[in-house]
Design a protein around this motif. Structure first.
Motif, PDB file in Angstrom:
ATOM      1  N   PRO A 101      47.607  36.208  56.084  1.00 40.96           N
ATOM      2  CA  PRO A 101      46.376  37.304  56.056  1.00 40.96           C
ATOM      3  C   PRO A 101      46.649  38.497  55.227  1.00 40.96           C
ATOM      4  CG  PRO A 101      47.056  36.449  58.122  1.00 40.96           C
ATOM      5  CD  PRO A 101      48.005  35.972  57.386  1.00 40.96           C
ATOM      6  N   TRP A 102      47.809  38.974  55.003  1.00 41.57           N
ATOM      7  CA  TRP A 102      48.086  40.448  54.396  1.00 41.57           C
ATOM      8  C   TRP A 102      47.858  39.982  52.937  1.00 41.57           C
ATOM      9  CZ3 TRP A 102      48.714  44.639  56.658  1.00 41.57           C
ATOM     10  CH2 TRP A 102      48.669  44.821  58.039  1.00 41.57           C
ATOM     11  N   ALA A 103      48.143  38.707  52.111  1.00 40.45           N
ATOM     12  CA  ALA A 103      48.076  38.588  50.928  1.00 40.45           C
ATOM     13  C   ALA A 103      46.572  38.536  50.488  1.00 40.45           C
ATOM     14  CB  ALA A 103      48.452  36.948  50.597  1.00 40.45           C
ATOM     15  N   THR A 104      45.459  37.935  51.293  1.00 37.60           N
ATOM     16  CA  THR A 104      44.264  38.293  51.098  1.00 37.60           C
ATOM     17  C   THR A 104      43.760  39.766  50.878  1.00 37.60           C
ATOM     18  OG1 THR A 104      43.893  36.125  52.164  1.00 37.60           O
ATOM     19  CG2 THR A 104      41.871  37.382  51.860  1.00 37.60           C
ATOM     20  N   ARG A 105      44.353  40.694  52.004  1.00 39.41           N
ATOM     21  CA  ARG A 105      43.921  41.947  51.967  1.00 39.41           C
ATOM     22  C   ARG A 105      44.565  42.592  50.626  1.00 39.41           C
ATOM     23  NH1 ARG A 105      46.078  42.611  58.147  1.00 39.41           N
ATOM     24  NH2 ARG A 105      44.687  41.110  58.961  1.00 39.41           N
ATOM     25  N   LEU A 106      45.590  42.496  50.326  1.00 37.27           N
ATOM     26  CA  LEU A 106      46.161  42.923  49.012  1.00 37.27           C
ATOM     27  C   LEU A 106      45.529  42.731  47.808  1.00 37.27           C
ATOM     28  CD1 LEU A 106      50.166  42.264  49.295  1.00 37.27           C
ATOM     29  CD2 LEU A 106      48.943  44.649  49.284  1.00 37.27           C
ATOM     30  N   MET A 107      45.026  41.294  47.559  1.00 36.86           N
ATOM     31  CA  MET A 107      44.243  40.880  46.514  1.00 36.86           C
ATOM     32  C   MET A 107      42.876  41.511  46.508  1.00 36.86           C
ATOM     33  SD  MET A 107      45.503  37.023  45.894  1.00 36.86           S
ATOM     34  CE  MET A 107      45.019  36.346  47.567  1.00 36.86           C
ATOM     35  N   ALA A 108      42.372  41.548  47.613  1.00 41.26           N
ATOM     36  CA  ALA A 108      40.950  42.222  47.744  1.00 41.26           C
ATOM     37  C   ALA A 108      41.117  43.755  47.496  1.00 41.26           C
ATOM     38  CB  ALA A 108      40.575  41.948  49.258  1.00 41.26           C
ATOM     39  N   LEU A 109      42.091  44.601  47.871  1.00 46.74           N
ATOM     40  CA  LEU A 109      42.136  45.950  47.541  1.00 46.74           C
ATOM     41  C   LEU A 109      42.366  46.309  45.984  1.00 46.74           C
ATOM     42  CD1 LEU A 109      44.463  47.215  50.422  1.00 46.74           C
ATOM     43  CD2 LEU A 109      42.005  47.956  49.635  1.00 46.74           C
ATOM     44  N   VAL A 110      43.245  45.313  45.457  1.00 53.60           N
ATOM     45  CA  VAL A 110      43.490  45.611  43.962  1.00 53.60           C
ATOM     46  C   VAL A 110      42.373  44.847  43.215  1.00 53.60           C
ATOM     47  CG1 VAL A 110      44.910  44.486  42.010  1.00 53.60           C
ATOM     48  CG2 VAL A 110      45.999  45.011  44.259  1.00 53.60           C
ATOM     49  N   HIS A 111      41.528  43.904  43.494  1.00 56.81           N
ATOM     50  CA  HIS A 111      40.348  43.443  42.804  1.00 56.81           C
ATOM     51  C   HIS A 111      39.167  44.408  43.113  1.00 56.81           C
ATOM     52  CE1 HIS A 111      37.245  40.665  41.002  1.00 56.81           C
ATOM     53  NE2 HIS A 111      36.630  40.817  42.147  1.00 56.81           N
ATOM     54  N   ARG A 112      39.209  45.033  44.324  1.00 59.27           N
ATOM     55  CA  ARG A 112      38.135  46.266  44.342  1.00 59.27           C
ATOM     56  C   ARG A 112      38.372  47.471  43.688  1.00 59.27           C
ATOM     57  NH1 ARG A 112      32.963  46.125  46.172  1.00 59.27           N
ATOM     58  NH2 ARG A 112      32.305  48.101  46.941  1.00 59.27           N
ATOM     59  N   LEU A 113      39.817  47.861  43.789  1.00 60.17           N
ATOM     60  CA  LEU A 113      39.940  49.165  43.140  1.00 60.17           C
ATOM     61  C   LEU A 113      40.051  49.074  41.521  1.00 60.17           C
ATOM     62  CD1 LEU A 113      42.233  50.550  45.790  1.00 60.17           C
ATOM     63  CD2 LEU A 113      39.957  51.099  45.239  1.00 60.17           C
ATOM     64  N   PHE A 114      40.841  48.034  41.174  1.00 64.50           N
ATOM     65  CA  PHE A 114      41.058  48.174  39.640  1.00 64.50           C
ATOM     66  C   PHE A 114      40.310  47.077  38.665  1.00 64.50           C
ATOM     67  CE2 PHE A 114      45.265  49.270  42.077  1.00 64.50           C
ATOM     68  CZ  PHE A 114      44.895  50.623  41.928  1.00 64.50           C
ATOM     69  N   ALA A 115      40.129  46.178  39.200  1.00 60.06           N
ATOM     70  CA  ALA A 115      39.366  44.877  38.684  1.00 60.06           C
ATOM     71  C   ALA A 115      40.041  44.674  37.484  1.00 60.06           C
ATOM     72  CB  ALA A 115      37.968  45.391  38.078  1.00 60.06           C
ATOM     73  N   LEU A 116      41.433  43.804  37.701  1.00 61.96           N
ATOM     74  CA  LEU A 116      42.215  43.686  36.451  1.00 61.96           C
ATOM     75  C   LEU A 116      42.245  42.216  36.064  1.00 61.96           C
ATOM     76  CD1 LEU A 116      45.755  45.070  37.958  1.00 61.96           C
ATOM     77  CD2 LEU A 116      44.366  45.943  36.184  1.00 61.96           C
ATOM     78  N   PRO A 117      42.318  41.992  34.748  1.00 61.14           N
ATOM     79  CA  PRO A 117      42.189  40.577  34.299  1.00 61.14           C
ATOM     80  C   PRO A 117      43.076  39.643  34.618  1.00 61.14           C
ATOM     81  CG  PRO A 117      42.990  41.993  32.501  1.00 61.14           C
ATOM     82  CD  PRO A 117      42.766  42.905  33.678  1.00 61.14           C
TER      83      PRO A 117
END
Length: 380
Positions: free
Chosen positions: A201-217
């Motif tokens: 469950p913590w992996a999904t939260r990490l990826m959601a935060l990074v995708h929401r804040l930085f939108a990296l390719p």
């Protein structure tokens, strides 16, 4: 030795060993990186995210600003200093105190520095980490195309810590869930939980935060078998649009399941790339004291990991600023001239004391502590 000869010897030794500018992380670079302006922006964003109630009548007025406390934490985290030693250095070098936002001669005490650091709050640390990552992304240091996710355990300070838990590996403490960029080997996001928490469950939260804040390719996300869940795989494919390189444990199919040669070849190919984060964890624990938690509570564990990440990101920013990307993970090599000047000044003071007592002390600049200036082993 005469005072004039002693001064010449001191200047000659400093110029010989460290060049014209003995400082690397000096007040000059604190000003060039605009850390005080960055800290002011961080405090404003933190107050906007969670505004505080207005202060009531009475009470002692605030003498030192939060921006000065935050810049002092930056320097402390890079140098790995305690508040007592940091206050002593600011009193010794007025330029450093002025760069941190203090008035020379009116530096904060170590006890008050500890209290003010505790009162900053979690939003200040979270916003600081996000802004440092955003700065490195804008400078092109963090590319964010290849992600690696994993977790590590840090031991609790005491067994009486009520927030810490026992892990499956019989360790009592907290678990640090981290997402890093494999190209630059720098953290992009992290979260802290008790040691008995499941990694999925913590992996999904990490990826959601990074995708929401930085939108990296992002194109590839790597993880071990602990993250082989349906939620993680669907998030990587549907939300991020990336290729999941998550290890599949063949034991889930039963003891009679035989792996194929293609599976073994793919596992061996991805194992080295996925192991980059394990090297980063070992590097942080050995050189940045990640596993050296000295307080109890989940908040203090998060603050400790945040300050470790601050030092890693600031060293990378400083190395990029001085056009030395090869020293991005070599904190001691960046700060070695500073340590050399401090030791030289200390040695000169010892010789001046000997001179006042009528004792001739030869080799004032030769007998340096070589262990202090040996470069740390750079695993990268």
């Amino acid at each position: 030795m005469l005072p004039t000869e002693l001064a010449r010897c001191k200047q000659r030794a400093i110029n010989t060993f460290v060049g014209a500018d003995p400082f690397i992380f000096s007040p000059q670079f604190v000003n060039e990186l605009h850390l005080l302006s960055l800290a002011s922006l961080i405090v404003k964003l933190s107050n906007w995210l969670r505004p505080a109630l207005p202060a009531g009548p009475g009470g002692r007025p605030v003498t030192y600003r939060d921006e000065s406390i935050l810049v002092t934490i930056f320097v402390m985290s890079v140098w790995q200093l305690s508040p007592e030693i940091m206050v002593r250095r600011m009193k010794r070098w007025p330029e450093l105190a002025l760069a941190c936002g203090f008035i020379p001669g009116a530096v904060i005490s170590s006890s008050q520095l500890r209290r003010r650091r505790d009162n900053l709050g979690i939003w200040v640390y979270f916003v600081t980490f996000c802004l440092l990552v955003a700065i490195l992304i804008r400078r092109g240091v963090i590319l964010g195309r290849d992600w690696v996710i994993d977790s590590t355990i840090i031991d609790a300070f005491t067994l009486s810590d009520t927030d810490a838990r026992w892990s499956f590996s019989k360790r009592f403490g907290y678990k640090v869930h981290m997402l890093i960029c494999r190209d630059s080997l720098l953290p992009i996001m992290f979260l802290v939980s008790p040691a008995n928490a499941n990694d999925g469950p913590w992996a999904t939260r990490l990826m959601a935060l990074v995708h929401r804040l930085f939108a990296l390719p992002v194109t590839v996300v790597r993880a071990d078998a602990a993250y082989y869940t349906k939620a993680v795989l669907l998030f990587i494919v549907n939300v991020l649009g990336a290729t999941p390189k998550v290890v599949y444990n063949p034991r889930k199919a039963g003891k009679k399941f035989l792996v194929t040669l293609e599976w073994v070849a793919q596992y061996r190919q991805d194992r080295g790339k996925r192991g980059y984060i394990e090297r980063l964890f070992a590097f942080l624990k050995q050189y940045y004291r990640l596993n050296d938690l000295r307080r109890t509570g989940l908040w203090h564990a998060y603050r400790h990991v945040s300050e470790v990440c601050f030092s890693v990101l600031l060293v990378a920013w400083l190395a990029h600023h001085v056009n030395r990307p090869d020293l991005m993970h070599s904190r001691s090599r960046l700060l070695a001239p500073c340590k050399l000047r401090e030791a030289l000044e200390t040695n000169i003071e010892v010789n001046e004391t000997f001179q006042k007592r009528g004792i001739v002390h030869h080799g004032c600049c030769k007998q340096l502590n070589q262990k202090e200036f040996n470069h740390e082993h750079d695993p990268y």
